[in-house]
Motif scaffolding. Sequence first.
Motif, short mmCIF file in Angstrom:
data_model
loop_
_atom_site.label_atom_id
_atom_site.label_comp_id
_atom_site.label_asym_id
_atom_site.label_seq_id
_atom_site.Cartn_x
_atom_site.Cartn_y
_atom_site.Cartn_z
N LEU A 143 31.30 48.84 4.11
CA LEU A 143 32.06 50.06 3.87
C LEU A 143 31.74 50.70 2.52
O LEU A 143 32.13 51.83 2.28
CB LEU A 143 33.56 49.77 3.95
N TYR A 146 29.99 54.08 2.73
CA TYR A 146 30.86 55.13 3.23
C TYR A 146 31.80 55.65 2.14
O TYR A 146 32.16 56.83 2.12
CB TYR A 146 31.67 54.61 4.41
N GLY A 201 28.28 53.38 7.53
CA GLY A 201 29.60 52.81 7.30
C GLY A 201 30.68 53.50 8.10
O GLY A 201 31.55 52.85 8.69
#
Length: 325
Positions: A143, A146, A201
């Motif tokens: 993540l 992202y 992500g």
Amino acid sequence: MSSETLTAPNAGRVAEATRPQRGPLRRQPNWRRRQALKGAAFTLPFFAGFALVTIIPIVIALGQSVFQEKQSGLGLGKGELVFAGFDNYLRGLTSEVFWVGMLRVALFGAVIIPLSLVISLSMALLLDAVTGRTAKFFRTGFLIPYMVPGIVATLIWIYLYSPKVGPLTPFFEQFGLNINFFAPGSVWPSMGNIIVWGGIGFNMLLMYGSLRAIPRDIFDAARVDGASEFRIAWSIKVPHLRGIIVLTTMLSIIGSLQMFNEPQLFRTVSPQTVSADWVPVQMIYNQAFVANDPFYAAALSVILAVVVGIASFIFYKFTNRPVES
């Protein structure tokens, strides 16, 4: 005593009991209406922001696209605003530079979108398969791209690509490879790496959420029947992700046709490779803020929006079909 006098009070009670009770029926719709208004009030901030940043700019662009600024005399001073009809649209539809840029991003998307989705799907399946601390480690690592803003990510990668201060060029030179990430033959792979790194992500998060919604009993039953983890992923998990894969692909198509950050920043370090009108949004930006022609830029924006809408509709039409059993 007659029978009429005995039945009269009963008749009055029956009539009163069968009389429609209008009071509660009137209050119930009002209560429901108040509840609906309270619920709708929570959506007002969204609709206000949507109107401010989407609807109003679209209306302004449509209004500007049918006007032109005509210079009089020697062209000094402010020009006269005249109604041009569809002249700006005709100019955009016949612009070779605009459509070459559109073809360029279309070919780029045809390569980068499937690659990005395959990587995102693999990451989601991997994250769904692991448990405990390992899952937390992978979840955080996947993540991070992202959470980094797109323009910041592009600046970071441009630094990494730099042959003077970046670490990648000396690293590849250790293996006898002289790679110039800003060369004409390398600029698209360099941009593609940035876009994949920044987009996987978000796509992975959507796919992972859909995977967690699948009942775990299905997997247990498949394991009892002797199915391997690969077989479970291919025959059970991936078919359940069909809808979210269609959604992420459509969002990726829209994003690729509107790419701007990467080519614009690459132009600052490699202007001989990336031209000012390399992609459609770059051309729109230059017409509005460099050539000082916001009316033509508005028409190009409308044309681009129509192309994006048609591409999304065609893709959704051919992919949103029920799976035949």
